[in-house]
Enzyme design. Structure first.
Site, mmCIF file in Angstrom:
data_model
loop_
_atom_site.group_PDB
_atom_site.id
_atom_site.type_symbol
_atom_site.label_atom_id
_atom_site.label_comp_id
_atom_site.label_asym_id
_atom_site.label_seq_id
_atom_site.Cartn_x
_atom_site.Cartn_y
_atom_site.Cartn_z
ATOM 1 N N LYS A 140 6.176 32.350 8.280
ATOM 2 C CA LYS A 140 5.179 33.414 8.404
ATOM 3 C C LYS A 140 3.849 32.970 7.799
ATOM 4 C CE LYS A 140 5.115 36.765 5.136
ATOM 5 N NZ LYS A 140 3.834 37.003 4.454
ATOM 6 N N ASN A 141 3.926 32.350 6.611
ATOM 7 C CA ASN A 141 2.694 32.026 5.887
ATOM 8 C C ASN A 141 1.997 30.766 6.375
ATOM 9 O OD1 ASN A 141 3.037 34.334 4.462
ATOM 10 N ND2 ASN A 141 3.756 33.345 2.589
ATOM 11 N N ARG A 156 -2.924 42.049 4.118
ATOM 12 C CA ARG A 156 -4.065 41.429 3.446
ATOM 13 C C ARG A 156 -4.370 40.050 4.023
ATOM 14 N NH1 ARG A 156 -4.352 38.448 -0.072
ATOM 15 N NH2 ARG A 156 -5.583 39.317 -1.415
ATOM 16 N N CYS A 215 -1.808 45.399 -3.653
ATOM 17 C CA CYS A 215 -0.522 45.730 -3.038
ATOM 18 C C CYS A 215 0.478 45.875 -4.188
ATOM 19 C CB CYS A 215 -0.086 44.647 -2.061
ATOM 20 S SG CYS A 215 0.421 43.127 -2.868
ATOM 21 N N ARG A 273 -4.556 41.412 -6.158
ATOM 22 C CA ARG A 273 -4.810 40.532 -5.013
ATOM 23 C C ARG A 273 -6.304 40.414 -4.659
ATOM 24 N NH1 ARG A 273 -0.013 40.113 -2.178
ATOM 25 N NH2 ARG A 273 -0.752 38.092 -1.472
ATOM 26 N N ASP A 306 7.483 33.413 -4.351
ATOM 27 C CA ASP A 306 8.107 34.184 -3.259
ATOM 28 C C ASP A 306 9.628 34.094 -3.276
ATOM 29 O OD1 ASP A 306 5.523 33.607 -0.733
ATOM 30 O OD2 ASP A 306 5.602 34.834 -2.543
ATOM 31 N N ARG A 366 8.367 42.609 7.631
ATOM 32 C CA ARG A 366 7.073 41.899 7.655
ATOM 33 C C ARG A 366 7.285 40.391 7.660
ATOM 34 N NH1 ARG A 366 2.658 43.891 3.543
ATOM 35 N NH2 ARG A 366 1.730 42.151 4.659
HETATM 36 C C1 EPZ Z 1 -0.210 33.582 -0.477
HETATM 37 O O1 EPZ Z 1 -0.881 34.753 -0.902
HETATM 38 C C2 EPZ Z 1 1.028 34.059 0.266
HETATM 39 N N1 EPZ Z 1 0.629 34.856 1.427
HETATM 40 C C3 EPZ Z 1 1.907 34.883 -0.668
HETATM 41 O O2 EPZ Z 1 3.088 35.229 0.050
HETATM 42 C C4 EPZ Z 1 2.289 34.013 -1.867
HETATM 43 O O3 EPZ Z 1 3.045 34.792 -2.764
HETATM 44 C C5 EPZ Z 1 1.022 33.498 -2.561
HETATM 45 O O4 EPZ Z 1 0.198 32.787 -1.607
HETATM 46 C C6 EPZ Z 1 1.333 32.543 -3.706
HETATM 47 O O5 EPZ Z 1 2.085 31.471 -3.241
HETATM 48 C C7 EPZ Z 1 0.193 34.205 2.533
HETATM 49 O O6 EPZ Z 1 0.125 32.994 2.582
HETATM 50 C C8 EPZ Z 1 -0.181 35.071 3.698
HETATM 51 P P1 EPZ Z 1 -3.073 33.358 -3.871
HETATM 52 P P2 EPZ Z 1 -2.390 34.643 -1.475
HETATM 53 O O7 EPZ Z 1 -4.466 33.547 -3.410
HETATM 54 O O8 EPZ Z 1 -3.086 33.516 -0.842
HETATM 55 C C9 EPZ Z 1 -5.285 35.069 -7.689
HETATM 56 C C10 EPZ Z 1 4.762 36.639 0.821
HETATM 57 O O9 EPZ Z 1 5.674 37.170 0.198
HETATM 58 N N2 EPZ Z 1 -6.493 35.099 -6.849
HETATM 59 O O10 EPZ Z 1 -2.488 31.987 -3.878
HETATM 60 O O11 EPZ Z 1 -2.990 35.991 -1.390
HETATM 61 C C11 EPZ Z 1 -4.236 36.076 -7.230
HETATM 62 O O12 EPZ Z 1 -4.481 37.355 -7.777
HETATM 63 C C12 EPZ Z 1 3.356 36.629 0.262
HETATM 64 O O13 EPZ Z 1 4.905 36.048 1.927
HETATM 65 C C13 EPZ Z 1 -7.706 35.496 -7.413
HETATM 66 O O14 EPZ Z 1 -7.783 35.836 -8.591
HETATM 67 O O15 EPZ Z 1 -2.117 34.291 -3.000
HETATM 68 C C14 EPZ Z 1 -2.946 35.461 -7.735
HETATM 69 O O16 EPZ Z 1 -2.775 35.837 -9.088
HETATM 70 C C15 EPZ Z 1 3.257 37.482 -0.975
HETATM 71 N N3 EPZ Z 1 -8.819 35.533 -6.632
HETATM 72 C C16 EPZ Z 1 -3.198 33.959 -7.646
HETATM 73 O O17 EPZ Z 1 -4.627 33.814 -7.540
HETATM 74 C C17 EPZ Z 1 -8.782 35.158 -5.311
HETATM 75 O O18 EPZ Z 1 -9.845 35.186 -4.649
HETATM 76 C C18 EPZ Z 1 -2.570 33.290 -6.444
HETATM 77 O O19 EPZ Z 1 -2.929 34.043 -5.304
HETATM 78 C C19 EPZ Z 1 -7.544 34.765 -4.757
HETATM 79 C C20 EPZ Z 1 -6.413 34.732 -5.549
#
Ligand code: EPZ
Length: 419
Positions: A22-23, A93, A117, A122, A306, A398
């Site tokens: 998915k990702n 998102r 969420c 996020r 995850d 999802r």
């Molecule tokens: C991706 O989300 C995945 N989703 C998530 O999978 C996964 O849990 C996550 O990466 C971590 O591996 C998709 O790929 C669609 P991040 P993403 O930006 O990109 C902080 C699932 O279950 N952050 O790597 O949104 C954030 O708050 C989903 O399939 C900022 O502060 O995660 C978090 O603490 C859930 N500012 C950390 O970074 C930003 O601008 C990592 O988030 C962006 C992120």
């Protein structure tokens, strides 16, 4: 809202075929916005988030053909709308992945702020900081991000926090930028590499994907491509845990063992027997002798956040005490309180949970809160004595393709009840 009804205690035996990731499919569909030529994506998982992404692309003006359930042919030659509306973004998102390609190719984008969420706030501040550094004018008002740029300029981007979709947005925006972009502290997940492989097939010049420094040399034009999405490493890990928790034996096919060494390593430490029997096949055996093993989630190649909820379910059946620490998201223990309703013994301490096992789990009425928490509850229901009901299973739809059908095919007593 659909519910799952599970009668636990059945040993899972047989074969499970893993669906596309998915990702990876989500950013790859978004990448099709970067060209007016057709992009064909194969092995796209049939899950809700991809249906949402397809709707978003069609709203933007793309033509999306699905000649076969898991093959998508996207053509963005007629895109005139550059807005990802709130009603789509609030449900997924990952719609924010339209931002990079829209600004990169059209010089403009309007994307509703995704909001938080269940697992955390996020934010997308790092996405916006990076695009601003590349020359985009960013305006935030009434919950909408507007980004404009005549043409983005390549530059050095250093992410203070590793962000998967942030890295993906910058890679896509930089592909058509003027000059060279270096992303430092980039995410290294396999999904990043899959997106880089697709972009390269489209004509992008990218080096260093799978390392913390990715270099993209902008080009003037990107073309169509034909690409097969990698297997879903989180679905694979989920079925490994399912076999372990039910003392069953599964042959898992269409998977990529090289994408989940941290997961298979930790499960072996916990006493799960896992054998690679072919390049894309794993055999997993639950022998009932599970040992407690501490876990701390980390960015790739560490143990993925995850898989944390699924691992927590496993530790309720392991001998001894384990400490599970979540380092990526601030609120990713929603499943813990539901697991305790089944009889799991655990205590939440800030970013860690102390689990003591093995616990005798007995069926109960549960409510799913987010995608991976739902998977954790299904796993626990498979191991629990008696009947478990799980409400709000749209969360699991999802990211898992027909999970109840795949589980039933290997002996689980699980049914979807439409209410
Ligand atoms: C991706 O989300 C995945 N989703 C998530 O999978 C996964 O849990 C996550 O990466 C971590 O591996 C998709 O790929 C669609 P991040 P993403 O930006 O990109 C902080 C699932 O279950 N952050 O790597 O949104 C954030 O708050 C989903 O399939 C900022 O502060 O995660 C978090 O603490 C859930 N500012 C950390 O970074 C930003 O601008 C990592 O988030 C962006 C992120």
């Amino acid at each position: 809202m659909d519910k799952f009804r599970i009668i636990g205690g059945k040993q899972l035996k047989g074969g499970v075929a893993i669906s596309g990731a998915k990702n990876s499919a989500l950013p790859c569909l978004a990448a099709s916005l970067l060209t007016s030529e057709t992009v064909t994506l194969r092995n796209v998982p049939y899950v809700r988030d991809l249906i949402t992404m397809r709707r978003l692309l069609e709203d933007l003006g793309c033509t999306v053909l699905v000649p076969e359930l898991r093959t998508h042919q996207i053509n963005a030659g007629t895109v005139e709308n550059h807005e990802a509306p709130y009603e789509l973004v609030k449900t997924m998102r990952a719609s924010v992945l339209a931002l990079g390609p829209l600004v990169g190719r059209f010089g403009q984008a309007r994307v509703s702020l995704p909001g938080g969420c269940a697992i955390g706030q996020r934010p997308i501040d790092l996405h916006l900081m990076a695009l601003a550094q590349m020359g985009a004018e960013i305006d935030l008002h009434s919950g909408v991000v507007e980004a404009r740029a005549s043409r983005l300029r390549g530059c050095d981007i250093e992410f203070e926090t590793v962000t998967v979709t942030g890295t993906e947005n910058v890679m896509m925006a930089a592909a058509l930028a003027d000059g060279v972009t270096r992303i430092m502290n980039a995410a290294c997940e396999p999904e990043i590499v899959d997106l880089a492989n697709l972009l390269t097939k489209m004509g992008a010049k990218i080096e260093g994907a799978c390392t913390p420094t990715i270099t993209i040399t902008g080009v003037d034009h990107l073309g169509g491509a034909d690409h097969t999405i990698i297997p879903d490493r989180i679905e694979t890990g989920t079925f490994l845990v399912a076999a372990a928790m039910t003392r069953g034996e599964l042959e898992i096919t269409n998977c990529e063992p090289n994408h989940l060494h941290a997961v298979t390593g930790k499960l072996r430490e916990a006493g799960v027997e896992i054998e690679q029997i072919a390049a894309d096949k794993l055999r997993v055996t639950g022998n009932g002798k599970l040992r407690a093993a501490d876990l701390t989630t980390a960015v790739y190649p560490g143990f993925p956040t995850d898989m944390q909820a699924q691992y927590m379910a496993l530790m309720t059946q392991a001998e001894g005490g384990s400490v599970i620490t979540e380092t990526i998201f601030e609120n990713r223990f929603m499943h813990a309180s539901e697991l305790m309703r089944l009889g799991a013994q655990m205590r939440i301490r800030g970013h860690s949970v102390d689990v003591h096992g093995p616990s005798h789990l007995t069926g109960a009425q549960l409510i799913a809160s987010d995608l991976r928490a739902s998977a954790s509850l299904v796993l626990a229901g498979l191991a629990a004595e008696g009947e478990t009901w799980i409400d709000r299973v749209y969360h699991i739809d999802r990211g898992y393709e027909k999970i109840e059908e795949k589980l039933r095919a290997v002996g689980a007593e699980i049914e979807r009840v439409k209410t």
